[in-house]
Structures are given as structure tokens and as C-alpha cells.
Motif scaffolding. Structure first.
Motif, mmCIF file in Angstrom:
data_model
loop_
_atom_site.group_PDB
_atom_site.id
_atom_site.type_symbol
_atom_site.label_atom_id
_atom_site.label_comp_id
_atom_site.label_asym_id
_atom_site.label_seq_id
_atom_site.Cartn_x
_atom_site.Cartn_y
_atom_site.Cartn_z
ATOM 1 N N HIS A 79 -24.708 -30.078 -3.781
ATOM 2 C CA HIS A 79 -24.702 -31.148 -2.787
ATOM 3 C C HIS A 79 -23.311 -31.774 -2.762
ATOM 4 N N PRO A 80 -22.714 -31.947 -1.595
ATOM 5 C CA PRO A 80 -21.313 -32.396 -1.530
ATOM 6 C C PRO A 80 -21.076 -33.812 -2.035
ATOM 7 N N GLU A 81 -22.100 -34.661 -2.060
ATOM 8 C CA GLU A 81 -21.888 -36.066 -2.419
ATOM 9 C C GLU A 81 -22.424 -36.428 -3.797
ATOM 10 N N LEU A 82 -23.029 -35.462 -4.490
ATOM 11 C CA LEU A 82 -23.587 -35.740 -5.810
ATOM 12 C C LEU A 82 -23.029 -34.736 -6.812
ATOM 13 N N SER A 83 -21.923 -35.096 -7.426
ATOM 14 C CA SER A 83 -21.262 -34.203 -8.371
ATOM 15 C C SER A 83 -21.907 -34.315 -9.742
ATOM 16 N N GLU A 84 -21.620 -33.342 -10.603
ATOM 17 C CA GLU A 84 -22.137 -33.372 -11.964
ATOM 18 C C GLU A 84 -21.689 -34.645 -12.678
ATOM 19 N N GLY A 85 -22.594 -35.235 -13.425
ATOM 20 C CA GLY A 85 -22.307 -36.473 -14.141
ATOM 21 C C GLY A 85 -22.705 -37.729 -13.401
ATOM 22 N N THR A 86 -23.045 -37.627 -12.105
ATOM 23 C CA THR A 86 -23.433 -38.795 -11.320
ATOM 24 C C THR A 86 -24.769 -39.345 -11.810
ATOM 25 N N LEU A 87 -24.836 -40.650 -12.000
ATOM 26 C CA LEU A 87 -26.080 -41.315 -12.372
ATOM 27 C C LEU A 87 -26.910 -41.519 -11.112
ATOM 28 N N VAL A 88 -28.181 -41.096 -11.146
ATOM 29 C CA VAL A 88 -29.025 -41.177 -9.954
ATOM 30 C C VAL A 88 -30.391 -41.758 -10.301
ATOM 31 N N LEU A 89 -30.992 -42.381 -9.303
ATOM 32 C CA LEU A 89 -32.343 -42.915 -9.371
ATOM 33 C C LEU A 89 -33.218 -42.088 -8.440
ATOM 34 N N HIS A 90 -34.436 -41.781 -8.859
ATOM 35 C CA HIS A 90 -35.287 -40.926 -8.028
ATOM 36 C C HIS A 90 -36.741 -41.102 -8.435
ATOM 37 N N GLN A 91 -37.644 -40.314 -7.829
ATOM 38 C CA GLN A 91 -39.077 -40.460 -8.043
ATOM 39 C C GLN A 91 -39.713 -39.271 -8.760
ATOM 40 N N GLN A 92 -38.918 -38.407 -9.371
ATOM 41 C CA GLN A 92 -39.472 -37.282 -10.123
ATOM 42 C C GLN A 92 -39.553 -37.624 -11.609
ATOM 43 N N GLY A 93 -40.415 -38.592 -11.907
ATOM 44 C CA GLY A 93 -40.637 -38.961 -13.294
ATOM 45 C C GLY A 93 -41.658 -38.044 -13.945
ATOM 46 N N TRP A 94 -42.120 -38.425 -15.139
ATOM 47 C CA TRP A 94 -43.101 -37.657 -15.917
ATOM 48 C C TRP A 94 -42.592 -36.239 -16.209
ATOM 49 N N ARG A 95 -41.295 -36.104 -16.437
ATOM 50 C CA ARG A 95 -40.693 -34.814 -16.786
ATOM 51 C C ARG A 95 -39.299 -35.086 -17.353
ATOM 52 N N ASP A 96 -38.719 -34.071 -18.012
ATOM 53 C CA ASP A 96 -37.383 -34.278 -18.577
ATOM 54 C C ASP A 96 -36.268 -33.769 -17.678
ATOM 55 N N ALA A 97 -36.582 -32.888 -16.728
ATOM 56 C CA ALA A 97 -35.580 -32.389 -15.798
ATOM 57 C C ALA A 97 -36.190 -32.338 -14.406
ATOM 58 N N ALA A 98 -35.419 -32.750 -13.407
ATOM 59 C CA ALA A 98 -35.890 -32.808 -12.030
ATOM 60 C C ALA A 98 -34.955 -32.019 -11.136
ATOM 61 N N GLN A 99 -35.487 -31.533 -10.040
ATOM 62 C CA GLN A 99 -34.677 -30.752 -9.101
ATOM 63 C C GLN A 99 -35.208 -30.945 -7.693
ATOM 64 N N GLY A 100 -34.290 -31.018 -6.726
ATOM 65 C CA GLY A 100 -34.712 -31.160 -5.333
ATOM 66 C C GLY A 100 -33.536 -31.397 -4.419
ATOM 67 N N ARG A 101 -33.861 -31.692 -3.166
ATOM 68 C CA ARG A 101 -32.830 -31.963 -2.172
ATOM 69 C C ARG A 101 -32.057 -33.228 -2.554
ATOM 70 N N GLY A 102 -30.762 -33.201 -2.293
ATOM 71 C CA GLY A 102 -29.923 -34.323 -2.668
ATOM 72 C C GLY A 102 -30.389 -35.647 -2.095
ATOM 73 N N GLU A 103 -31.031 -35.604 -0.919
ATOM 74 C CA GLU A 103 -31.488 -36.824 -0.278
ATOM 75 C C GLU A 103 -32.592 -37.521 -1.066
ATOM 76 N N GLU A 104 -33.194 -36.800 -2.010
ATOM 77 C CA GLU A 104 -34.251 -37.395 -2.822
ATOM 78 C C GLU A 104 -33.690 -38.179 -4.010
ATOM 79 N N PHE A 105 -32.368 -38.137 -4.209
ATOM 80 C CA PHE A 105 -31.735 -38.767 -5.352
ATOM 81 C C PHE A 105 -30.685 -39.761 -4.856
ATOM 82 N N ARG A 106 -30.712 -40.988 -5.386
ATOM 83 C CA ARG A 106 -29.781 -42.025 -4.944
ATOM 84 C C ARG A 106 -28.798 -42.351 -6.064
ATOM 85 N N ALA A 107 -27.521 -42.159 -5.783
ATOM 86 C CA ALA A 107 -26.491 -42.495 -6.761
ATOM 87 C C ALA A 107 -26.455 -44.002 -6.982
ATOM 88 N N VAL A 108 -26.342 -44.406 -8.246
ATOM 89 C CA VAL A 108 -26.274 -45.832 -8.583
ATOM 90 C C VAL A 108 -25.081 -46.066 -9.503
#
Length: 337
Positions: free
Chosen positions: A85-114
């Protein structure tokens, strides 16, 4: 860790009454290769919240219920470990709704950089800087319209939302702030740490009697996280034109029979009371104002970000079950690792 796999928790069956370990199933799943515009995130903290109990039942609510055999979801904060994803580089801290797991994956729009706030743990985005804090802010100031000098009563006041409500009320000039909690230790926390004027243990007798002791001149605003007996007690104590922000009904979440409603609703008419429910997702436009105020309050120590932290994704279910029993003080989070 490669993060090519994700340890997750599925809903194995719908709970009847209080949830049990057998209602959940831990699994490990391989993650597919990243597609264009996707990111992979290593979660740092995962939230468990009372509202999740309602989503485990197959009934109509403000959001669809959890699906059987599928991973549970909820708020989480983590770092991007792989990105297309062009706007979410490695190391970016993000907030999202894929809890109850240790690793999450999906479209960049599902993750908000904070942004990372100095001296504030990243878990704060699941609590005082996230939906929990915004719920307290909107409910108290917009829904209940608290004014300086008023008396505020908060139920489940040592919990994630309630503890923030009481502190915001104090910052905003409430005349008296009182709360209920589930143990003598939590009651002491209300007054010694969160700045409440008084509190009571809801196990100590009729809520109406205990509330009258700590708020002898009545209540102007009630922030309701519990429902049931405490809502009835608050309605009985509300002064004329009193307001109730209905945020939750913890006392009924695990009931197998519909609970009786408050028996004194006639006071809503005779005292010109207002009871209004709300869902925080309907008020996301208030987030900029909330963050503008909450950031300085945290830095100045006027609001404390209290957390109960459970270590290990393998203990997610344990954390959720003890949360429902009231074992947490402040926000309950699970540190992944």
C-alpha cells in the motif's frame, strides 16, 4: 517472527448465559500472499470489551453478530510488517478492527495510521485515546449535556468508559461526581485515583439507598453503563430536567431471561427527564475535538489512562471472561506476544 501465520480465536458456539471457554476455539491460519493495496500488521495490543458479548448472540443489534466458525473482531493496534500500500509503509503504527489475533491482513483502507504520542503507550489508542475515551466524551458532554456545577453519577465507574467519564466530569467543572463499582478496592480507586467525590460498592445493598448516601441532593446527570437496578435507582434520584446517557447494560448481557425494566418510569414524565441512548460510531465527527482536548489532559495528568493488561494472545479468552466478571480496573487490553 515471519508473521506468515496468524493465531486467532473463533466463535465455536453461541453462549447461553455466561460464556465459557468451550464457546471459543483457538486456531492458527496461514496468511495469503499480500495483494496489491494490502498490508500485514503485527498486533501489539488487542481490546476486549463488554459489547462483544452481545455480538455473540444471533439477534438484531446495531452491528451484525459474530459468525460461527469465524474469527472474532474488535479494536487492535499494531505495526505494519509488510506492505503493498503506497501510504502505509513498514513500521507504521495503525489502528484497526482485526482483533482477537496476533497478526492481521487486509486492504490498506481497513487500517488507520496513528501518531505515536511521547510517554503514552500505544495501547492508549484502544482506551483513553480511542473509542473508549470518545464514548465517555460524547456521552457526557453531547448526549447528557453536563453543565458546570452539576452532580454526576456514573455506574461501572472503575471500568474503561466509566473511569474516563468521571475524570472528564471533574475537568469540566462538575459540582459533585459519584460512582458505583464492584468492590471496596475499586471504590477506593474512584476517589483516590480518578478524583470522584464518593462511591459505593453495588454489592452492599439496594442501589437506591447507596446512591442516596453519596448524592443526598440528587443527581443531574447519570452515565449508565449497567442498566437494571442502578438505572432504576438513578431515575429515582434524578433532579428535575435530569439527563441520562444510556451507554450500556452490563447487568443484562448474560441474562437468559429478559430483565424487568425500571419500575419508576413515571418520574420521566413528572420530573421532565431525558433518557437517550447512543452509539459512538454515530459521532466520529467529534473525534478531532476530543483528541484536541484529551491530549493535553493526559500530558498534564488531569486524566489518568488506567489499564488492566493481560499478556499473551493465548489468554484472550481468559481476559474476556474475567472482564465480564468485573475483574478489570480501567481498560482491559491483551498485550500480544
Amino acid at each position: 517472527m515471519s508473521h506468515e501465520q496468524s493465531r486467532q480465536v473463533l466463535l465455536a458456539r453461541r453462549p447461553e448465559g455466561w460464556p465459557e471457554h468451550d464457546d471459543f476455539e483457538p486456531v492458527t491460519r496461514d496468511l495469503p500472499e499480500l495483494g496489491e493495496g494490502e498490508v500485514r500488521v503485527a498486533n501489539e495490543f488487542v481490546s476486549v470489551d463488554p459489547y462483544m458479548r452481545g455480538k455473540m448472540d444471533d439477534r438484531e443489534s446495531y452491528t451484525p453478530p459474530y459468525a460461527l466458525g469465524e474469527p472474532l473482531t474488535g479494536a487492535a493496534v499494531g505495526r505494519v510488517v509488510a506492505s503493498r500500500h503506497p501510504e502505509l509503509s513498514e513500521g507504521t503504527l495503525v489502528l484497526h478492527q482485526q482483533g482477537w489475533r496476533d497478526a492481521a491482513q487486509g486492504r490498506g483502507e481497513e487500517f488507520r495510521a496513528v501518531p505515536e504520542v511521547p510517554d503514552v503507550p500505544t495501547s492508549a489508542y484502544l482506551g483513553v485515546l480511542g473509542g473508549t475515551g470518545l464514548t465517555a466524551y460524547v456521552g457526557l458532554l453531547d448526549i447528557a449535556r453536563m453543565q458546570p456545577g452539576e452532580t454526576v453519577f456514573v455506574s461501572a465507574a472503575a471500568g474503561a468508559v466509566g473511569s474516563v467519564v468521571g475524570q472528564i466530569a471533574r475537568v469540566k467543572g462538575a459540582g459533585r461526581v459519584v460512582g458505583s463499582a464492584g468492590s471496596p478496592e475499586k471504590v477506593r480507586t474512584l476517589t483516590e485515583r480518578y478524583g470522584f467525590d464518593a462511591g459505593f460498592d453495588h454489592h452492599d445493598g439496594p442501589a437506591a439507598d447507596r446512591l442516596a448516601e453519596v448524592a443526598p441532593d440528587g443527581v443531574d446527570v447519570y452515565f449508565d453503563n449497567v442498566g437494571g437496578e442502578q438505572l432504576e435507582a438513578a431515575i429515582g434520584a434524578l433532579n428535575r430536567y435530569g439527563r441520562v446517557a444510556c451507554c450500556g447494560a452490563i447487568s443484562a448481557y448474560n441474562a437468559t431471561e429478559p430483565p424487568l425494566g425500571p419500575r419508576n418510569l413515571g418520574r420521566v414524565v413528572t420530573h421532565s427527564l431525558t433518557l437517550r441512548g447512543f452509539i459512538v460510531s454515530d459521532h466520529l465527527d467529534r473525534q478531532p475535538d476530543f483528541l484536541e482536548e484529551m491530549g493535553p489532559w493526559l500530558r498534564e495528568g488531569r486524566v489518568r489512562a488506567e489499564e488492566t493488561v493481560v499478556d499473551g494472545v493465548e489468554h484472550l479468552v481468559d481476559a474476556f471472561l474475567v472482564l465480564l466478571r468485573g475483574a478489570n480496573t480501567g481498560k482491559m487490553v491483551v498485550r500480544v506476544g
